[in-house]
Structures are given as structure tokens and as C-alpha cells.
Motif scaffolding. Structure first.
Motif, PDB file in Angstrom:
ATOM      1  N   ASP A 104       0.903  -1.171  -0.071  1.00  0.00           N
ATOM      2  CA  ASP A 104      -0.003   0.004  -0.136  1.00  0.00           C
ATOM      3  C   ASP A 104       0.840   1.293  -0.005  1.00  0.00           C
ATOM      4  O   ASP A 104       0.718   2.157  -0.756  1.00  0.00           O
ATOM      5  CB  ASP A 104      -1.013  -0.038   1.216  1.00  0.00           C
ATOM      6  N   SER A 105       2.058   1.318   0.994  1.00  0.00           N
ATOM      7  CA  SER A 105       2.791   2.379   0.886  1.00  0.00           C
ATOM      8  C   SER A 105       3.464   2.722  -0.451  1.00  0.00           C
ATOM      9  O   SER A 105       3.577   3.833  -0.827  1.00  0.00           O
ATOM     10  CB  SER A 105       3.895   2.099   1.869  1.00  0.00           C
ATOM     11  N   GLU A 106       3.881   1.551  -1.273  1.00  0.00           N
ATOM     12  CA  GLU A 106       4.717   1.818  -2.374  1.00  0.00           C
ATOM     13  C   GLU A 106       3.659   2.428  -3.285  1.00  0.00           C
ATOM     14  O   GLU A 106       3.961   3.034  -4.243  1.00  0.00           O
ATOM     15  CB  GLU A 106       5.360   0.427  -2.906  1.00  0.00           C
ATOM     16  N   GLU A 107       2.367   1.831  -3.274  1.00  0.00           N
ATOM     17  CA  GLU A 107       1.364   2.363  -4.490  1.00  0.00           C
ATOM     18  C   GLU A 107       1.132   3.916  -4.108  1.00  0.00           C
ATOM     19  O   GLU A 107       1.019   4.591  -5.111  1.00  0.00           O
ATOM     20  CB  GLU A 107       0.193   1.704  -4.372  1.00  0.00           C
ATOM     21  N   ARG A 108       1.078   4.204  -2.966  1.00  0.00           N
ATOM     22  CA  ARG A 108       0.806   5.633  -2.615  1.00  0.00           C
ATOM     23  C   ARG A 108       2.002   6.560  -3.044  1.00  0.00           C
ATOM     24  O   ARG A 108       1.891   7.735  -3.562  1.00  0.00           O
ATOM     25  CB  ARG A 108       0.682   5.728  -1.042  1.00  0.00           C
ATOM     26  N   MET A 109       3.240   5.954  -2.786  1.00  0.00           N
ATOM     27  CA  MET A 109       4.411   6.693  -3.181  1.00  0.00           C
ATOM     28  C   MET A 109       4.315   7.046  -4.662  1.00  0.00           C
ATOM     29  O   MET A 109       5.099   8.024  -5.103  1.00  0.00           O
ATOM     30  CB  MET A 109       5.613   6.152  -2.385  1.00  0.00           C
ATOM     31  N   SER A 110       4.250   5.814  -5.331  1.00  0.00           N
ATOM     32  CA  SER A 110       4.231   5.999  -6.793  1.00  0.00           C
ATOM     33  C   SER A 110       3.174   7.112  -7.250  1.00  0.00           C
ATOM     34  O   SER A 110       3.497   7.652  -8.398  1.00  0.00           O
ATOM     35  CB  SER A 110       4.054   4.704  -7.569  1.00  0.00           C
ATOM     36  N   THR A 111       1.837   7.047  -6.756  1.00  0.00           N
ATOM     37  CA  THR A 111       1.080   8.043  -7.109  1.00  0.00           C
ATOM     38  C   THR A 111       1.459   9.399  -6.890  1.00  0.00           C
ATOM     39  O   THR A 111       1.336  10.204  -7.527  1.00  0.00           O
ATOM     40  CB  THR A 111      -0.357   7.658  -6.415  1.00  0.00           C
ATOM     41  N   ILE A 112       2.119   9.480  -5.764  1.00  0.00           N
ATOM     42  CA  ILE A 112       2.570  10.921  -5.486  1.00  0.00           C
ATOM     43  C   ILE A 112       3.657  11.172  -6.419  1.00  0.00           C
ATOM     44  O   ILE A 112       3.601  12.676  -6.802  1.00  0.00           O
ATOM     45  CB  ILE A 112       2.931  10.927  -3.846  1.00  0.00           C
ATOM     46  N   LYS A 113       4.611  10.510  -6.769  1.00  0.00           N
ATOM     47  CA  LYS A 113       5.660  10.861  -7.511  1.00  0.00           C
ATOM     48  C   LYS A 113       4.987  11.016  -8.899  1.00  0.00           C
ATOM     49  O   LYS A 113       5.694  11.899  -9.682  1.00  0.00           O
ATOM     50  CB  LYS A 113       6.588   9.702  -7.699  1.00  0.00           C
ATOM     51  N   ARG A 114       4.147  10.444  -9.511  1.00  0.00           N
ATOM     52  CA  ARG A 114       3.470  10.757 -10.916  1.00  0.00           C
ATOM     53  C   ARG A 114       2.779  12.196 -10.863  1.00  0.00           C
ATOM     54  O   ARG A 114       2.820  12.886 -11.720  1.00  0.00           O
ATOM     55  CB  ARG A 114       2.385   9.704 -11.204  1.00  0.00           C
ATOM     56  N   GLN A 115       1.875  12.445  -9.740  1.00  0.00           N
ATOM     57  CA  GLN A 115       1.560  13.878  -9.545  1.00  0.00           C
ATOM     58  C   GLN A 115       2.450  14.850  -9.446  1.00  0.00           C
ATOM     59  O   GLN A 115       2.221  15.790 -10.153  1.00  0.00           O
ATOM     60  CB  GLN A 115       0.509  13.857  -8.427  1.00  0.00           C
ATOM     61  N   ALA A 116       3.502  14.633  -8.698  1.00  0.00           N
ATOM     62  CA  ALA A 116       4.413  15.649  -8.811  1.00  0.00           C
ATOM     63  C   ALA A 116       4.978  15.991 -10.099  1.00  0.00           C
ATOM     64  O   ALA A 116       5.444  17.267 -10.471  1.00  0.00           O
ATOM     65  CB  ALA A 116       5.540  15.389  -7.805  1.00  0.00           C
ATOM     66  N   GLU A 117       5.502  14.675 -10.771  1.00  0.00           N
ATOM     67  CA  GLU A 117       6.106  14.979 -12.044  1.00  0.00           C
ATOM     68  C   GLU A 117       5.043  15.538 -13.081  1.00  0.00           C
ATOM     69  O   GLU A 117       5.544  16.338 -13.870  1.00  0.00           O
ATOM     70  CB  GLU A 117       6.506  13.580 -12.761  1.00  0.00           C
ATOM     71  N   SER A 118       3.933  15.314 -13.176  1.00  0.00           N
ATOM     72  CA  SER A 118       3.001  15.831 -14.009  1.00  0.00           C
ATOM     73  C   SER A 118       2.797  17.410 -13.809  1.00  0.00           C
ATOM     74  O   SER A 118       2.568  18.229 -14.534  1.00  0.00           O
ATOM     75  CB  SER A 118       1.616  15.327 -13.896  1.00  0.00           C
TER      76      SER A 118
END
Length: 125
Positions: A104-118
Motif C-alpha cells: 500500500d505504501s509503495e502504491e501511494r508513493m508512486s502515485t505521489i511521484k506521478r502527480q509531482a512529475e505531471s
């Protein structure tokens, strides 16, 4: 009948003061239940918990050299079973919970990274 330290007895409240309650014990002796020993929660007003002539179960905490008897109502009560009987957790259960947490933590971190990059305009810029 004399009372002994550690013994639980039934007594009768004979007086209530702001600092505690006086309890008459079997055999005619009396002791004091300090306000901190009345209940398992903070007691602001002892009159909300005890009245003169109430019968209470008390535990004898100590008997001083001067004959003063210290009593407790809260220690005379049986502890709640829920607190004593904690569910045992097997190592497999712990590993399963840890694995789910990491996923769950890894999924949340990847979502946050994608949002930051966009927001920054992507990787290439």
C-alpha cells in the motif's frame, strides 16, 4: 475481626471529605479511601461516586504503625477481561500485515511521484 493488608472486605462509608472517604470495616475499625483510589478514572468530585451509608468493597492497602488503615475501591474491583486477554498474534499474521502495509505504501508513493512529475511538466524537461 481484624483486617490484613491485601484483604478485600465490605465496608460502609461513614464520611465523605474532598480528599477521600472514611469507611467502617468489619470489627469496628475504619480506614480512608483516598480520592485517587476511588475509581479507575480521574475523580474531580468524590460526592459523584460515594455517599454516606454506601456499602463498598475495599482492598486494604496498608496499616500504619499508628493504626491508620489505607484502603482502595479501585484495586478491589476485578480488572476488565478485555484488557487482560490480548489477542496473540502469530508471526504469519504479522508478516501478512507488514506485506500489505509495504504494498500500500509503495502504491501511494508512486502515485505521489506521478502527480509531482505531471505538475513539473514531466521527466524530459
Amino acid at each position: 475481626m481484624s483486617v490484613e493488608v491485601g484483604e478485600k472486605v465490605i465496608g460502609k462509608v461513614t464520611g465523605v471529605k474532598p480528599f477521600g472517604a472514611f469507611v467502617e470495616l468489619p470489627g469496628g475499625k475504619s480506614g480512608l479511601v483516598h480520592i485517587s483510589e476511588v475509581a479507575n478514572k480521574f475523580v474531580e468530585d468524590i460526592n459523584e461516586h460515594l455517599k454516606v451509608n454506601d456499602e463498598v468493597e475495599v482492598k486494604v492497602l496498608s496499616i500504619g504503625d499508628d493504626g491508620k488503615i489505607s484502603l482502595s475501591i479501585k484495586q478491589a474491583q476485578k480488572p476488565k477481561r478485555e484488557r487482560r486477554e490480548k489477542k496473540e498474534q502469530s508471526p504469519e499474521d504479522f508478516e501478512k500485515k507488514l506485506s500489505m502495509f509495504l504494498k500500500d505504501s509503495e502504491e501511494r508513493m508512486s502515485t505521489i511521484k506521478r502527480q509531482a512529475e505531471s505538475r513539473r511538466g514531466g521527466k524530459g524537461r
